[in-house]
Design a protein around this motif. Structure first.
Motif, PDB file in Angstrom:
ATOM      1  N   TYR A  95      10.516  12.732  -4.856  1.00  0.00           N
ATOM      2  CA  TYR A  95      10.455  13.036  -3.556  1.00  0.00           C
ATOM      3  C   TYR A  95       9.258  13.846  -2.925  1.00  0.00           C
ATOM      4  O   TYR A  95       8.655  13.641  -2.048  1.00  0.00           O
ATOM      5  N   GLU A  96       9.033  14.960  -3.663  1.00  0.00           N
ATOM      6  CA  GLU A  96       7.845  15.820  -2.985  1.00  0.00           C
ATOM      7  C   GLU A  96       6.421  14.935  -2.892  1.00  0.00           C
ATOM      8  O   GLU A  96       5.814  15.234  -1.941  1.00  0.00           O
ATOM      9  N   PRO A 130       7.766   8.818  12.929  1.00  0.00           N
ATOM     10  CA  PRO A 130       7.991   9.685  13.863  1.00  0.00           C
ATOM     11  C   PRO A 130       8.643  10.842  13.727  1.00  0.00           C
ATOM     12  O   PRO A 130       8.644  11.876  14.192  1.00  0.00           O
ATOM     13  N   SER A 131       9.713  10.915  12.538  1.00  0.00           N
ATOM     14  CA  SER A 131       9.984  11.979  12.021  1.00  0.00           C
ATOM     15  C   SER A 131      10.623  11.790  10.519  1.00  0.00           C
ATOM     16  O   SER A 131      10.873  10.753   9.970  1.00  0.00           O
ATOM     17  N   MET A 132      10.197  13.076   9.844  1.00  0.00           N
ATOM     18  CA  MET A 132      10.517  13.204   8.545  1.00  0.00           C
ATOM     19  C   MET A 132      11.729  12.737   8.109  1.00  0.00           C
ATOM     20  O   MET A 132      12.336  12.667   6.923  1.00  0.00           O
ATOM     21  N   THR A 133      12.775  13.201   9.081  1.00  0.00           N
ATOM     22  CA  THR A 133      14.242  13.014   8.736  1.00  0.00           C
ATOM     23  C   THR A 133      14.320  11.448   8.574  1.00  0.00           C
ATOM     24  O   THR A 133      15.453  11.179   7.673  1.00  0.00           O
ATOM     25  N   ILE A 134      13.713  10.582   9.149  1.00  0.00           N
ATOM     26  CA  ILE A 134      13.882   8.944   8.473  1.00  0.00           C
ATOM     27  C   ILE A 134      13.673   8.962   7.316  1.00  0.00           C
ATOM     28  O   ILE A 134      14.413   8.301   6.522  1.00  0.00           O
ATOM     29  N   PHE A 135      12.666   9.489   6.801  1.00  0.00           N
ATOM     30  CA  PHE A 135      12.301   9.411   5.268  1.00  0.00           C
ATOM     31  C   PHE A 135      13.397  10.122   4.446  1.00  0.00           C
ATOM     32  O   PHE A 135      13.878   9.719   3.374  1.00  0.00           O
ATOM     33  N   ASP A 136      13.715  11.494   4.829  1.00  0.00           N
ATOM     34  CA  ASP A 136      14.840  12.142   4.109  1.00  0.00           C
ATOM     35  C   ASP A 136      16.026  11.400   4.024  1.00  0.00           C
ATOM     36  O   ASP A 136      16.551  11.296   2.787  1.00  0.00           O
ATOM     37  N   GLU A 137      16.553  10.757   5.115  1.00  0.00           N
ATOM     38  CA  GLU A 137      17.645   9.806   4.905  1.00  0.00           C
ATOM     39  C   GLU A 137      17.333   8.517   4.209  1.00  0.00           C
ATOM     40  O   GLU A 137      18.556   8.271   3.620  1.00  0.00           O
ATOM     41  N   ALA A 138      16.358   8.085   4.352  1.00  0.00           N
ATOM     42  CA  ALA A 138      16.143   6.845   3.395  1.00  0.00           C
ATOM     43  C   ALA A 138      16.038   7.399   1.932  1.00  0.00           C
ATOM     44  O   ALA A 138      16.612   6.436   0.901  1.00  0.00           O
ATOM     45  N   TYR A 139      15.542   8.077   1.372  1.00  0.00           N
ATOM     46  CA  TYR A 139      15.201   8.806   0.155  1.00  0.00           C
ATOM     47  C   TYR A 139      16.869   9.038  -0.287  1.00  0.00           C
ATOM     48  O   TYR A 139      16.822   8.972  -1.679  1.00  0.00           O
ATOM     49  N   GLN A 140      17.519   9.604   0.418  1.00  0.00           N
ATOM     50  CA  GLN A 140      19.070   9.923  -0.024  1.00  0.00           C
ATOM     51  C   GLN A 140      19.635   8.635  -0.248  1.00  0.00           C
ATOM     52  O   GLN A 140      20.299   8.761  -1.234  1.00  0.00           O
ATOM     53  N   LYS A 141      19.514   7.727   0.343  1.00  0.00           N
ATOM     54  CA  LYS A 141      20.022   6.322   0.178  1.00  0.00           C
ATOM     55  C   LYS A 141      19.487   5.827  -1.088  1.00  0.00           C
ATOM     56  O   LYS A 141      20.311   5.195  -1.905  1.00  0.00           O
ATOM     57  N   TYR A 142      18.104   5.984  -1.053  1.00  0.00           N
ATOM     58  CA  TYR A 142      17.428   5.643  -2.487  1.00  0.00           C
ATOM     59  C   TYR A 142      18.198   6.177  -3.879  1.00  0.00           C
ATOM     60  O   TYR A 142      18.488   5.633  -4.943  1.00  0.00           O
TER      61      TYR A 142
END
Length: 74
Positions: free
Chosen positions: A41-42, A56-68
């Motif tokens: 993740y880091e 546009p937002s790191m939240t998009i990455f955070d949510e995708a990583y959680q699904k991962y």
């Protein structure tokens, strides 16, 4: 063997979708420098913060990583 985040992200690609995760996946696919073998993740987060003007937002990455992470546990 655990698949990389990039491999997971490519499952979210959808040319007909305007969903943020699908757009993130499409842009990551076009990003020749994306860390394609990475699972941490880091490391991915640091790369995106410094290099991914298309996100546009790191939240998009955070949510995708959680699904991962969730799919990896199954």
């Amino acid at each position: 063997m655990k698949r990389s985040f990039y491999e997971f992200l490519m499952t979210l690609r959808n040319a007909d979708s305007t969903e943020p995760e699908a757009e993130f996946a499409a842009n990551a696919h076009r990003d020749q420098s994306f860390p394609k073998q990475e699972t941490d993740y880091e490391r991915i987060s640091n790369y995106l913060e410094l290099n991914a003007g298309y996100l546009p937002s790191m939240t998009i990455f955070d949510e995708a990583y959680q699904k991962y992470q969730d799919t990896d546990r199954k």
